[in-house]
Motif scaffolding. Sequence first.
Motif, short mmCIF file in Angstrom:
data_model
loop_
_atom_site.label_atom_id
_atom_site.label_comp_id
_atom_site.label_asym_id
_atom_site.label_seq_id
_atom_site.Cartn_x
_atom_site.Cartn_y
_atom_site.Cartn_z
N ARG A 50 -13.16 18.76 24.05
CA ARG A 50 -13.20 17.93 22.85
C ARG A 50 -14.32 18.33 21.93
N GLY A 51 -14.04 18.28 20.63
CA GLY A 51 -15.08 18.44 19.62
C GLY A 51 -15.37 17.09 19.01
N ARG A 52 -16.10 17.08 17.92
CA ARG A 52 -16.35 15.82 17.22
C ARG A 52 -15.10 15.39 16.47
N LEU A 53 -15.00 14.12 16.14
CA LEU A 53 -13.93 13.60 15.29
C LEU A 53 -12.54 14.05 15.74
N ASP A 54 -12.29 13.96 17.06
CA ASP A 54 -10.97 14.31 17.61
C ASP A 54 -10.59 15.77 17.44
N ARG A 55 -11.55 16.62 17.17
CA ARG A 55 -11.23 18.04 17.10
C ARG A 55 -11.26 18.62 18.52
N THR A 56 -10.80 19.86 18.66
CA THR A 56 -10.74 20.45 20.00
C THR A 56 -11.76 21.59 20.13
N TRP A 57 -12.07 21.87 21.39
CA TRP A 57 -12.95 23.00 21.73
C TRP A 57 -12.17 23.86 22.70
N GLU A 58 -11.83 25.05 22.28
CA GLU A 58 -10.90 25.89 23.06
C GLU A 58 -11.61 27.09 23.66
N ASP A 109 -24.28 22.91 15.36
CA ASP A 109 -23.53 24.13 15.69
C ASP A 109 -24.53 25.26 15.92
N ASP A 249 -19.94 17.52 8.01
CA ASP A 249 -19.73 18.93 8.34
C ASP A 249 -20.25 19.78 7.21
#
Length: 256
Positions: A50-58, A109, A249
């Motif tokens: 998971r990233g911030r604000l419902d983003r993903t970390w792949e 980041d 961001d």
Amino acid sequence: MLADEIGLTPDLTLELLPESASTNQVAADRAREGAPDGLLVVADHQTAGRGRLDRTWETPPGAAVTFSLLLRPTVPAAAWPWLPLLTGHTVAKALTSFGYDAKVKWPNDVLIDGQKVAGILVERIETDAGPAAVVGVGINVTTDAEELPVPTATSLALAHDDRTPTREGVLLGVVAAVREGYDAWQAGGSEAAARLASSYVAHCATVGQDVRVDLPGGTSLSGRAVDVDLDGRLVVETAGGVEKVGAGDVVHVVPE
Ligand code: BT5
């Protein structure tokens, strides 16, 4: 598979998972179950990071370091916004000690040559023993160019393929740096907080840049980032005056 003998300091307890959807999720569950400060959840492979604000970390299998450290801060609530900044700062410091020119883009980041090598997600979890912090860190270690999920990403191997540290080495160095930086900050009161703030500003790639900041509400502001204040907010000189931003961001308009 990551070696489980990574020589952690005694103030850390390792939970090494071959695979996990999200180490932040596991650490949050453990926090609610009463796990103590210092639990370190590491996934050899994370499948739904998971990233911030419902983003993903792949991250592809075997190429990254993905971990979450459970902390139980005793600092006043007003100091909590510094946790993600402190983490980004100490991760960048650890990567610098491996020979990389790593810098933090506000808030957290971690960049090498302007490309994102590590991402951080700090979450506050309410538990019966008080609020806990889950400090999640993902670092691209041996990821090659085709495996990177976005064009703004890089990995340690892509930055210097001749001296890429092992995933165990990166994990150990980064966790030790985060723990040490956190302990000094947590124990050091206002003096340590001021030291962290000035060190953060000195090493932050964003300060001195022309930026656009996309704000959580969907608006944005543009100007010159000139400082990070004692509350961890980015100070931006815009055409309409000085703005202090607590979340958003950042896009560096001029590449660093
Ligand atoms: C982050 O969010 O950068 C936080 C990432 C935190 C990941 C760690 S891994 C261990 C722990 N467990 C979790 O579930 N999460 C934490 P944010 O600033 O929102 O950035 C997300 C954006 O970064 C995505 O929308 C992509 O554009 C980009 N991205 C995704 N995967 C990336 C990667 N591997 N390398 C570089 N950029 C990536």
